[in-house]
Design an enzyme around this catalytic site. Structure first.
Site, PDB file in Angstrom:
ATOM      1  N   LYS A   1      17.628   6.707  13.892  1.00  0.00           N
ATOM      2  CA  LYS A   1      16.226   6.349  13.915  1.00  0.00           C
ATOM      3  C   LYS A   1      15.944   6.622  15.615  1.00  0.00           C
ATOM      4  O   LYS A   1      15.108   7.135  16.215  1.00  0.00           O
ATOM      5  CB  LYS A   1      16.094   4.857  13.858  1.00  0.00           C
ATOM      6  CG  LYS A   1      14.947   4.094  14.370  1.00  0.00           C
ATOM      7  CD  LYS A   1      14.885   2.681  14.189  1.00  0.00           C
ATOM      8  CE  LYS A   1      16.081   2.014  14.980  1.00  0.00           C
ATOM      9  NZ  LYS A   1      15.613   2.055  16.535  1.00  0.00           N
TER      10      LYS A   1
ATOM     11  N   CYS B   1      -3.291  -6.345   7.850  1.00  0.00           N
ATOM     12  CA  CYS B   1      -2.592  -6.400   6.404  1.00  0.00           C
ATOM     13  C   CYS B   1      -1.283  -7.024   6.534  1.00  0.00           C
ATOM     14  O   CYS B   1      -0.079  -6.435   6.600  1.00  0.00           O
ATOM     15  CB  CYS B   1      -2.513  -4.800   6.416  1.00  0.00           C
ATOM     16  SG  CYS B   1      -2.196  -4.580   4.558  1.00  0.00           S
TER      17      CYS B   1
ATOM     18  N   CYS C   1      -7.634  -9.626   3.970  1.00  0.00           N
ATOM     19  CA  CYS C   1      -8.670  -8.533   3.235  1.00  0.00           C
ATOM     20  C   CYS C   1     -10.159  -8.671   3.671  1.00  0.00           C
ATOM     21  O   CYS C   1     -10.744  -7.647   3.352  1.00  0.00           O
ATOM     22  CB  CYS C   1      -8.359  -8.553   1.824  1.00  0.00           C
ATOM     23  SG  CYS C   1      -6.625  -8.290   1.252  1.00  0.00           S
TER      24      CYS C   1
ATOM     25  N   CYS D   1     -10.949  -6.656   6.299  1.00  0.00           N
ATOM     26  CA  CYS D   1     -10.415  -5.398   6.523  1.00  0.00           C
ATOM     27  C   CYS D   1     -11.559  -4.430   6.212  1.00  0.00           C
ATOM     28  O   CYS D   1     -12.298  -4.755   4.986  1.00  0.00           O
ATOM     29  CB  CYS D   1      -9.264  -5.163   5.649  1.00  0.00           C
ATOM     30  SG  CYS D   1      -8.772  -3.448   5.426  1.00  0.00           S
TER      31      CYS D   1
ATOM     32  N   CYS E   1      -9.559  -0.139  -1.070  1.00  0.00           N
ATOM     33  CA  CYS E   1      -8.019  -0.590  -1.213  1.00  0.00           C
ATOM     34  C   CYS E   1      -7.689  -0.886  -2.410  1.00  0.00           C
ATOM     35  O   CYS E   1      -7.949  -1.866  -2.780  1.00  0.00           O
ATOM     36  CB  CYS E   1      -7.549  -1.510   0.007  1.00  0.00           C
ATOM     37  SG  CYS E   1      -5.537  -2.004   0.124  1.00  0.00           S
TER      38      CYS E   1
END
Length: 328
Positions: A202, A306, A313, A316, A322
Site C-alpha cells: 500500500k 454515505c 440518503c 444524497c 442508488c
C-alpha cells in the site's frame, strides 16, 4: 484360300487392333480420369488453405469484441458525487499532503518525507499523523537528521501514532538503507520499496504515485496522512479461505469507504468481500484517468454523506439512482 486366310488374318488383325485400341482407350480413360482427380485434390487443398486463411483474417479483424462491463448509471452517479465534494470540506481535505511534507523542500528530501508520512499513517488518525509530521519537520526532517537522532527522541516526537515503538525501529532501519543504498533518496520501483522495513505494498504504490508521480494502481494522491482506514488500493492476492485476524500494524488494501461505497453503488459485477477484490473490480472497468481521483472523492463522500451506519440518503444527490438508497 488366300482370301480366306487374308480375311481371317484381317479379322485377327482387327481383333488385335481392337484390343490394342481398347487398352489404349482404357489407358486414356485412366490417364484422363487421373488428371482431374489430382487437379481436384490440388484445388481442394488450395481452397481449404485459402478458406482457413480467410477465416483467420476475418476473426482477427471483423469479429466484434465483447463490450466491457460497466455499472449502470455510474457516470451520472460520479458526477453527482463530484458535485457533493465540490466544497472540499471533508476531514480528508483538511489533512491533505500539503500538511504532511514540505513541498518547498528539495525533491529528494520531499520524497523522503512522503515515505515517512506513509509509514507513520498506518493505523493512525489524520490529525495525529499530521501533527507528528509537523514536529518532525520542526527538527529538520531529512535522512541525516533522522540518522543522528536517538530512538528515544524520535519516539517522543512521533508519539502517539499507532504502534509508535515499531515505527521508530522501522524508520531508523529504512533511513539507514536509503542512505547506504540509494544515496538518501527513495527507490523508484514498488519492488524495491516493499523491501524496506515497515513499508508494505500500500505504502509503496502510494509513494510511487506521490513521490514519483507514477500511477501504479488506484490510489488517493491528495491524501497520504491516512486515518485508521488506509488510503490506497494495492496489489495483493485475494485471501483464500476464512478471513484472517488483523495483524497489529497491518492495514487492509483499500480504504474502507471506497470498499463500502463501491458495493453500495453496485460498481462491481458481484458483491466483493475483500478490499483487494474491490480494487481488482474497479480497475477492470474504471477509466484510468479517474484512478487518482476516485479514492479522494469516495473517502470524503463516505465521511460526510454515505456513512458506514445510518447513511444520509436524504441528503444524497444519488438517492434516486442508488441501489442501496433508503427511500422514505
Amino acid at each position: 484360300m488366300c482370301a480366306a486366310v487374308s480375311a481371317g488374318g484381317g479379322r485377327a488383325a482387327a481383333r488385335r487392333l481392337g484390343r490394342a485400341g481398347g487398352e489404349a482407350g482404357v489407358s486414356r480413360v485412366h490417364s484422363t480420369a487421373g488428371i482431374p482427380r489430382r487437379s481436384r485434390r490440388r484445388k481442394s487443398i488450395a481452397i481449404a488453405y485459402e478458406s482457413a486463411q480467410g477465416d483467420g483474417a476475418e476473426q482477427g479483424t471483423s469479429e466484434p469484441q465483447r463490450p466491457r462491463w460497466e455499472p449502470r448509471d455510474w457516470r451520472q452517479q460520479l458526477e453527482r458525487i463530484q458535485e457533493m465534494r465540490r466544497n472540499r470540506d471533508a476531514p480528508v481535505d483538511e489533512m491533505g499532503v500539503e500538511k504532511c511534507y514540505d513541498s518547498s523542500a528539495p525533491p529528494q528530501v520531499m520524497r523522503y518525507q512522503v515515505l515517512l508520512s506513509l509509514m507513520l499513517s498506518s493505523q493512525t488518525k489524520d490529525q495525529v499523523t499530521s501533527a507528528a509530521m509537523l514536529r518532525l519537520r520542526q527538527h529538520g526532517l531529512t535522512v541525516d537528521s533522522i540518522l543522528q537522532m536517538d530512538d528515544a527522541t524520535l519516539g517522543r516526537i512521533i508519539y502517539p501514532v499507532g504502534f509508535w515503538r515499531n515505527k521508530v525501529k522501522y524508520i531508523k532501519q529504512t533511513t539507514a538503507i536509503l542512505k547506504q543504498k540509494y544515496g538518501g533518496d527513495i527507490p523508484r520501483t514498488v519492488e524495491e520499496l516493499v523491501q524496506l522495513p515497515g513499508v508494505g505494498p500500500k505504502m509503496a504504490h502510494l509513494a510511487m504515485n506521490i513521490a514519483w508521480d507514477s500511477v501504479s494502481g488506484i490510489g488517493r494522491k491528495q491524501h497520504i496522512c491516512s486515518a485508521s482506514e488506509p488510503p490506497l488500493l494495492f496489489h495483493l492476492p485475494v485471501p483464500a479461505g476464512p478471513r484472517r485476524r488483523p495483524v497489529p500494524g497491518a492495514v487492509p488494501a483499500v480504504d474502507t469507504h471506497v470498499h463500502r461505497i463501491t458495493n453500495r453503488l453496485k460498481w462491481v459485477k458481484k458483491e466483493t468481500r475483500y478490499p483487494e477484490e474491490t480494487r481488482v473490480a474497479l480497475e477492470d472497468w474504471l477509466p484510468r484517468d479517474l484512478w487518482r481521483e476516485i479514492n479522494w472523492l469516495l473517502v470524503g463522500f463516505g465521511q460526510q454523506t454515505c456513512l458506514p451506519v445510518n447513511p444520509r440518503c436524504n441528503e444524497c444527490l444519488n438517492q434516486d439512482i442508488c441501489p442501496a438508497a433508503k427511500r422514505h
